[in-house]
Write a protein that holds these residues in place. Structure first.
Motif: not given
Length: 446
Positions: A298-316
């Protein structure tokens, strides 16, 4: 920041400052100089993956309007940081801003403390590869990282996080009378200590920090905070961040000795790690790193492929203000964040409220469970829930894919969630509770 206002990814935060592209993690080098706040951070501008780490740099006059500054530190070919400029701090060395950070030049996990000199406004840096401390000549120490500098009774000291051959986590102590040459004093504190074993369970303590924190009792209270790393961790850290509160007294040769009295979690969420603390004369601020959440169940997360496509990762995270009440750590959102309040959507409302993608809700009163959910025709997902007792007060921020819920007099809960196109945010209030809700906007927005 102009680069994020019209970002094409609906999960990209608008109000938590970060560059429009690339990977970020730990906040570093927190500073307040000539009326500006400076937040450095681990940064790979070239992809959404954790590699080729530099120090990115943001600055702000007011914790609200942020400017992206030039990259501060870069790996130097052939230098002690050839494989990355990792976590560290910025300190004043006889009037010269100086970064002390973990430099890595091999894949064996060993690091050294490397120094770099900055300009007065912290926007230009000179890296000459000076090593202030190598791996300590101590066979029980197997991993070292993340230097932190503090002062005690007129002398300068430093900590580093460590892992020991016994499997215990530890903090190492250094004498730093001369910044260019650190003197290793040994294992200073470890998870052998019963309260540490309970509240800071880990194999390596990362990002250790020791600061005085304002205490409502009037006592001089010291806070030791550490991020809790296990050998199987990658970018999600199940043990999160722990803290101990206690006193610091002089020991042998006047060296500081920490005596813990109580402890707990610095954040109750799954998506908070590697915070750094900025002690100021009138308050103490903290920023943390919220990594991308992997999808599972039920974890509303993202796959590594989705993160790669988005082009960004991580928030302060937003800056939190630290204090101690009743022997426990309390974290409140910095008062400046009220400047993000735009149109008031609800005033004293009860029941179930619909929230926009960018919102702040101030919840007070009531008895029972507060729930923040994502709801669609297909069903619902609970993103945040906590029990409220009479008189409790919450401030809940939603910024695209990050939620920060602050419980007055306690510690926050930081979680990540990625709404699908057909999902909407809803806040369910317990009986007797009421909420004011604002849409977030920048103060300069029309």
């Amino acid at each position: 920041m102009d680069t994020v206002a019209n970002h094409p990814d609906p999960a990209f935060p608008r109000f938590h400052p970060r560059p429009a592209k690339g990977w970020i993690n730990d906040p570093n080098g927190l500073s307040y100089v000539d009326g500006r706040y400076h937040v450095f951070f681990q940064y790979n501008p070239d992809s959404a993956r954790h590699s080729a780490i530099r120090w990115g740099h943001l600055s702000s006059p007011d914790l609200v309007r942020w400017v992206e500054e030039p990259v501060a530190l870069r790996p130097q070919p052939g230098g002690p940081d050839a494989l990355g400029c990792w976590t560290g701090v910025v300190t004043d060395d006889d009037g010269v801003p100086t970064a002390a950070y973990s430099g890595v030049d091999s894949t064996d996990g060993k690091s050294r403390v490397v120094l770099a000199r900055g300009s007065g406004d912290l926007t230009a840096w000179t890296q000459d590869g000076h090593v202030a401390a190598g791996m300590p000549p101590d066979p029980q120490v197997t991993a070292v990282r993340d230097p932190f500098i503090f002062h005690f009774q007129g002398r300068r000291y430093a900590l580093q996080g460590a892992g020991l051959a016994s499997g215990r986590a530890a903090v190492l102590l250094y004498g730093v009378d001369e910044l260019r040459t650190w003197k290793y004093e040994g294992v200073w504190f470890s998870s052998d200590q019963p309260l540490a074993a309970r509240h800071l369970p880990a194999e390596i303590w990362e990002c250790p920090q020791l600061v005085r924190v304002p205490d409502s009792s009037g006592a001089e209270t010291w806070l030791l905070m550490a991020s809790l790393c296990l050998s199987g961790d990658l970018h999600e850290h199940a043990n999160g961040v722990g803290y101990l509160l206690g006193s610091v007294v002089p020991g042998i040769a006047g060296q500081p000795v920490f005596a813990p009295e109580t402890g707990g979690k610095a954040d109750l969420g799954r998506d908070f790690y590697a915070p750094q603390i900025l002690p100021l004369p009138k308050r103490t601020l903290l920023w943390g790193w919220s990594p991308e959440a992997a999808r599972g169940g039920e974890r509303p997360g993202r796959s590594q492929e989705q993160t790669d496509d988005a082009g960004w990762a991580g928030i302060l995270t937003f800056p939190g203000q630290l204090s101690v009440h009743g022997g426990a750590l309390a974290v409140e959102p910095a008062a400046e964040l009220q400047a993000y309040r735009g149109a008031r959507l609800y005033a004293g409302a009860a029941g179930t409220l619909s929230l926009p993608r960018y919102a702040e809700a101030h919840v007070s009163g009531g008895e029972g469970r507060i729930r923040l959910i994502l709801r669609s025709m297909r069903g619902q997902r609970t993103v945040f829930t906590e029990e409220a007792a009479g008189g409790d007060d919450f401030r809940i921020f939603v910024d695209a894919s990050i939620v920060e819920a602050y419980h007055h007099g306690s510690v926050p809960t930081t979680v990540r969630a990625y709404p699908d196109p057909d999902e909407a945010w809803q806040l369910e209030l317990p009986h007797g509770a009421s909420a004011d809700v604002w849409e977030l906007r920048y103060p300069d927005d029309a």
